[in-house]
Design a protein around this motif. Structure first.
Motif: not given
Length: 132
Positions: A51-68, A82-87
């Motif tokens: 998993v490339d975690e970079a898009p899950l950080e920063g300003n769009e991180g939470m929105a991207n995490s929820a989309e994932l 499971e990863f997305a839930q933990l993130w």
């Protein structure tokens, strides 16, 4: 594509249990609603197991995490789900707990639900929790 129950079933041919795509030799997967960064994470995981975690950080991180989380649930990728839930659980703020619980409920994300409820319980006297 063995990391995804969805794709495994889609391309399983010969036994009559797979999707039409497996019997016809091809498939179209439409991901137009998903952000490009999230689609890249999905395919990076499907092809490389990482998993490339970079898009899950920063300003769009939470929105991207929820989309994932949504996409991995929809496509039956349990380890990525499971990863997305933990993130999401580890990135959420107290102000987001109600929305996070709704997300967890929609996707039967039990780990995320437990983590969010634990966060709220640990901070039950915080004004952010009382407002929810």
């Amino acid at each position: 594509m063995a990391r995804s129950d969805y794709f495994r079933a889609m391309f399983q041919a010969g036994d009559g249990l797979g999707f039409r795509e497996g019997q016809e030799g091809g498939a179209d997967v439409h991901l137009l609603e998903a952000p490009l960064d999230v689609v890249r994470i999905l395919f990076g995981f499907l092809y490389h197991g990482r998993v490339d975690e970079a898009p899950l950080e920063g300003n769009e991180g939470m929105a991207n995490s929820a989309e994932l989380l949504c996409l991995s649930d929809e496509l039956g990728v349990p380890r990525l789900f499971e990863f997305a839930q933990l993130w999401v659980a580890n990135q959420q703020d107290l102000e987001e707990c109600a929305d996070t619980l709704a997300l967890a409920s929609r996707h039967r994300a039990e780990m995320l639900e437990r983590a969010t409820l634990a966060l709220m319980a640990a901070n039950s006297d915080a004004p952010e929790v009382e407002q929810q």
